[in-house]
Design an enzyme around this catalytic site. Structure first.
Site, PDB file in Angstrom:
ATOM      1  N   SER A 103       0.844  -1.197   0.000  1.00 23.39           N
ATOM      2  CA  SER A 103       0.000   0.000   0.000  1.00 23.39           C
ATOM      3  C   SER A 103       0.884   1.254   0.000  1.00 23.39           C
ATOM      4  O   SER A 103       1.676   1.436  -0.916  1.00 23.39           O
ATOM      5  CB  SER A 103      -0.955  -0.048   1.200  1.00 23.39           C
ATOM      6  OG  SER A 103      -2.016   0.863   1.044  1.00 23.39           O
ATOM      7  N   HIS A 115      -7.795  -5.814   0.412  1.00 23.08           N
ATOM      8  CA  HIS A 115      -6.582  -5.003   0.474  1.00 23.08           C
ATOM      9  C   HIS A 115      -5.487  -5.675   1.297  1.00 23.08           C
ATOM     10  O   HIS A 115      -4.300  -5.517   1.004  1.00 23.08           O
ATOM     11  CB  HIS A 115      -6.913  -3.628   1.057  1.00 23.08           C
ATOM     12  CG  HIS A 115      -5.805  -2.633   0.933  1.00 23.08           C
ATOM     13  ND1 HIS A 115      -5.307  -2.222  -0.285  1.00 23.08           N
ATOM     14  CD2 HIS A 115      -5.071  -1.989   1.881  1.00 23.08           C
ATOM     15  CE1 HIS A 115      -4.321  -1.350  -0.090  1.00 23.08           C
ATOM     16  NE2 HIS A 115      -4.153  -1.200   1.217  1.00 23.08           N
TER      17      HIS A 115
END
Length: 250
Positions: free
Chosen positions: A80, A217
């Site tokens: 990320s 995610h």
């Protein structure tokens, strides 16, 4: 079995997290991988330090602080926000004509050229940040239940979102591709779509791969064993020189 050359793997954390998110990987990655979780200012063992909330300033600091580790046989990984930071580090090393990593490994992050600059707007109040943490699914329930831990997490996340907002791809848009392999990893249920992940190939003048996993995610936690097996496989390709472009400034 042929022994592999040791490889140092620097790992940068995602927004709101500490480098401790990578500590358990030492038990599962091959012995020839020397894992170096990189702690950012303002969290974990560096909680007493001030946050660095500007992308370029943080990248410059990382390049200075990790100068010893970023020599010889090394690669850099980030998830990320960490993926965006390792990209920035690679570009900074390229600009400084310092040794480049053997490979860039990026996870759960749209390619720099495909980032949505408005994604982090209006997400500095506690309610919005908590909703984002819930949506991403990577925060343990005990953190939500502990007011002190929640406060620390929210403060770190708020600072990290400022880092992400301050990134400007225009600074490197016209630079040559990085002369190294890029290995990308993504979750099928993440909000980041296939085109945004595949665009990482535009940054590499060498070998490019994109591995998909079930999960959102935080697929790196939801399907940790499967992910780490793929990561080890890609690192094996790195040290064996599969698809490796000539290294610049090494």
């Amino acid at each position: 079995m042929t022994s592999r050359a040791p490889l140092t793997l620097l790992c940068l954390p995602c927004a709101g997290a500490s480098a401790t998110m990578y500590l358990r990987w030492r038990r599962f990655l091959p012995a020839w991988v020397h894992l170096v979780p990189v702690e950012l200012p303002g969290r974990g063992a560096r909680m007493g330090e001030a946050f660095v909330e500007d992308f370029d300033a943080l990248v410059t600091r990382l390049c200075a602080e990790q100068a010893t580790a970023m020599h010889g046989n090394f690669a850099i990984f980030g998830h990320s926000m960490g993926a965006l930071l390792v990209y920035g580090v690679a570009r900074k090393l390229q600009a400084l004509q310092r040794p480049l990593p053997r490979a860039l490994l990026v996870s759960g992050c749209a390619a720099p050229s495909r980032r949505n600059p408005e994604r982090f707007d209006g997400k500095e109040d506690d309610a919005s940040l908590i909703a984002e943490l819930r949506k991403q699914g990577g925060t343990p329930e005990e953190v939500f239940a502990n007011a002190e831990l929640m406060r620390i997490t929210l403060d770190v996340m708020c600072a990290d979102y400022r880092v992400c907002r301050s990134y400007d791809h225009g600074d490197v848009a016209n630079q040559p591709q990085l002369p190294l392999p890029v290995h990308a990893f993504a979750g099928r249920e993440d909000d980041i779509d296939a085109q945004e992940m595949a665009a990482w190939s535009e940054e590499s003048g060498g070998f490019f791969t994109l591995d998909w996993f079930e999960g959102g995610h935080f697929f790196i936690r939801q399907h940790e064993a499967t992910f780490l097996a793929a990561l080890a496989r890609r690192l094996g390709q790195v040290v064996s020189g599969v698809g490796l472009a000539p290294r610049a400034f090494a």
